[in-house]
Scaffold this active site. Sequence first.
Site, PDB file in Angstrom:
ATOM      1  N   GLU A 185      30.861 -10.985 -19.735  1.00 29.05           N
ATOM      2  CA  GLU A 185      31.500 -12.283 -19.626  1.00 29.05           C
ATOM      3  C   GLU A 185      32.975 -12.095 -19.254  1.00 29.05           C
ATOM      4  O   GLU A 185      33.732 -11.467 -19.981  1.00 29.05           O
ATOM      5  CB  GLU A 185      31.375 -12.991 -20.989  1.00 29.05           C
ATOM      6  N   ASP A 197      31.161 -12.493 -25.604  1.00 29.19           N
ATOM      7  CA  ASP A 197      31.999 -12.576 -26.797  1.00 29.19           C
ATOM      8  C   ASP A 197      31.185 -12.996 -28.012  1.00 29.19           C
ATOM      9  O   ASP A 197      30.177 -13.686 -27.869  1.00 29.19           O
ATOM     10  CB  ASP A 197      33.108 -13.626 -26.602  1.00 29.19           C
ATOM     11  N   ASP A 210      31.589 -15.297 -29.953  1.00 27.60           N
ATOM     12  CA  ASP A 210      31.961 -16.664 -30.346  1.00 27.60           C
ATOM     13  C   ASP A 210      30.974 -17.659 -29.717  1.00 27.60           C
ATOM     14  O   ASP A 210      30.005 -17.261 -29.091  1.00 27.60           O
ATOM     15  CB  ASP A 210      33.409 -16.971 -29.927  1.00 27.60           C
ATOM     16  N   ASP A 225      31.255 -19.779 -27.249  1.00 30.86           N
ATOM     17  CA  ASP A 225      31.178 -19.744 -25.785  1.00 30.86           C
ATOM     18  C   ASP A 225      30.306 -18.592 -25.318  1.00 30.86           C
ATOM     19  O   ASP A 225      29.489 -18.741 -24.415  1.00 30.86           O
ATOM     20  CB  ASP A 225      32.573 -19.579 -25.186  1.00 30.86           C
TER      21      ASP A 225
END
Length: 683
Positions: free
Chosen positions: A458, A544, A546, A548
Amino acid sequence: MAVKRKTGKPETPLAEPIETQGVEVIGETSNGLSSAVEGEYTAEQLTVLKGLEAVRRRPAMYIGDTGARGLHHLFIEVLDNSVDEALAGHCDHIDVILHKDQSVSVIDNGRGIPVDIHPEEKRPGVEVVMTTLHAGGKFGGGGYRVSGGLHGVGVSVVNALSEWLEVTVARDGHLHHQRYERGAPVAPLKKLKPTTKRGTTVRFLADRQIFGDYRYDPNFFIKRLRELAYLNPNVTFTFTDELNDKPKQTFKFSKGIAQLVEELNATKDPIHKVVYFRNAREETEVEVALQYHTGYQETLLSYANNIHTVEGGTHLSGFKTALTRVINQYARKAGLLKDKDANFTGDDVLEGLTAVIAVKLLHPQFEGQTKTKLGNLEVQGLVNSIVGEAFSEYLERNPSVARKIIEKALTAQRAREAARRAAELVKRQSALDNASLPGKLADCTERDPSKCELFLVEGDSAGGSAKMGRDRRFQAVLPLRGKILNVEKARLDKALENEEIRALITALGTGISLNANGNPSSGESDSRFDISKLRYHRIVVMTDADVDGEHIRTLLLTFFFRYMRPLIENGHVYIAQPPLFRVRAGKDEQYYAKDEQELEEILKKIKKKNVQVTRFKGLGEMNAEDLADTTMDPEKRVIVQVQLEDAMEAERIFSVLMGDKVEPRRKFIEEHAKETTDIDWHC
Ligand code: 0RA
C-alpha cells in the site's frame, strides 16, 4: 412423490439438569478402563480401547488438526448427530449451550440413543456408539446419514478427544446416564428416574492435553446454527453462551431457504419475489430458492445433507444447466433472442442471481480438495429435470418477470462481449514483451514461479522501503496507490480501465476470468484465466495495520475472489502481519510487537532502562530493515495464508459496505463504530 419419513412426533425437549439418584446399573459387563485394573478385558473391549487410543495418538487423522478448526469440529460432529435425528423426522428442537468451563452441551428431543443391550457387543447401545469408531451407522440410524469429509467421523472421536463426556438419554420411560473420561467409560450406564420425555444430551469438555489452551469462538456456533435453521425450517435451534454471559438466542426460519435468499439479497434491489420449489424423486429431495437483483454478482450456495458444498458438485451443475436451458428456450420462443443471436451462456444467466440449492440424498459422496464437492452423478440429471420443469412453469406463469430476467441476461451478454475485448487488450499488451510489465513493478531476477514472491504494498513510500528491504533474487514489489477499485460497483470492462488493476493483472501474468464468480465454470469465458501462467506462487498483501489498510486488503481479496478465485483456492494468497510497535533496549536488543498486549509482555520481560518504543503509524514509517525483519524475510516474518472462507467473508462485508444500499452500510458502520473511527468510505 415425497421422501419417505417416519413420523414419530417429537415430544417436549429435554433441557433440564439431570439428578443422579436412585440409580440402576444396566449391562453386566464392566466398563473399559476400570476393568483394565481388575484385569477383565474382553476381546471386544480391547479393540474398542485400541481404536480410541489411535484417535488420541493421531487426532489430526480424524478431525483435520488440533487447532481452533479441529476444536470447533468436535462441536459440529456432536451437533450433526442431533441434526440427523431431525433429518429423519424425529426431532424438532436442538439446544446448544457453551458453558463457563468451556464444555459444550447439545440437547435434542429425538428418539434417544438406544440403551438396551447390543446383542453382539453385550453392552448398552449408547456405550457402543460412544466408544466404537463409526458405530453410528450400525444402529440403522439410516436416513440421510452424512458421509465423507471431516463430517461423520462419529461421536466416539469426540469422546476420545474429551477430558470427559457425559451422555444423558431419555428413552423407554427413563433417564439414563453415563460418563466417560478420555473415551473410556468410568462406570456402567445408569438408569435414573422415570420420565415421559425423549431425547439425547451430550456434554463434553475438549481435552487440553490435545488442544492446548483454547477458547471457543461463539460466532462459529451461531453461524452454523443459523445456517442449519434455514436448511431445516421445522427445527428450532437455540444457543446459550454462558461463557460470555450472553442470553439465549433462538434460530427458527419457517420459510427455510427462501428466507435465506431474502436475507442474502437484503442489501440488493430484487427484481421479483423469491421463487421457491421443492420436489423429490428416487428418495432424493431437491429444494431451490432463487431471486434476481439489479446488481451483477452471482451468489450461489449449495448444500447436500446440510453440508455446505463449497466446491459445488453435481447438484449445482444440474441447476446451472437447467437454468441456462430454460431461459434460452423461453427467450427464443418469446422472440427476445432472434435466430441470428447467440445463446446465453451460463455466465449470462447467472449474473445478478442469488440462489440456494439444497439436496438431501441417501448416500452422498463428497469429493474434492476439502471434501465439499458432491460427486453423485445421478443427482445431476435429477436436479436438472426437477429445476427444468419447475422453473419453466414459473416463467410461463409469470411473463413479466420472465421478460425482466431475459433483459438482464441480454445486458450481461453484451457487457461480457465488451469485457472480453478489454481483457484481450490487456493480455495482448502484456504478451508483447516483458518490457511492458508495469513500470512500478520492481521484479525479481529468479524466473521459476514456484520460488518467486510478489508483495502488493500500500502506497509509494512503503513500496520504497519494501524495495530496499526485499531479497531481489526472488522477491518482487508492486506498490499500489490508494484505493484500487470497487469491483462491486464497476463492471469488469470499467474495472479493466483502472491502471492499478491492469498493473496487477499484467504482473501476475494469469489473465482474468470474465464471470464474477472467479471460477472456471460454464462457457468459454473462463479460458481467460490461466493459473499455469502465474509468475509468483506467493502473493503477499501488505497493508497498514489500520482501517484504511484493512479496507484496501478487503478490496484486493474481493477482487481475487471474484476474478481470480483459483489463486485463493490453490493457496497462493497471503497476508502480511506488520507489527505495530518496535522496542529497542540498549544497543543491540530489538523486539517487535503486533499489538498492545504483546508490547506489554515484552516490556515486562526486558525490564531495562533505556527502552525506546516506536509506534508505527503505517508501513511507510518502517525502515527497510524493520520491514525485512518482520514482514519479508522468510526466516523471521509472519504471514498468513488466505483461506476461501476469509475471502468469502471479505466479499460479504464488502458487498454490505460498498453495495448500493445505504441503510445496511449505515447499520454496519454503527455496529463497528469503535473500529471505524476515521475512515473515508467514498471510493
Ligand atoms: C441410532 C438409533 C436410534 C437413535 C440414534 C442412533 C440417535 C443418535 C443420536 C445422537 C444424538 N442424538 C441422537 N438421537 C438418536 C434410534 C433407533 C430407534 O429408536 O428406532
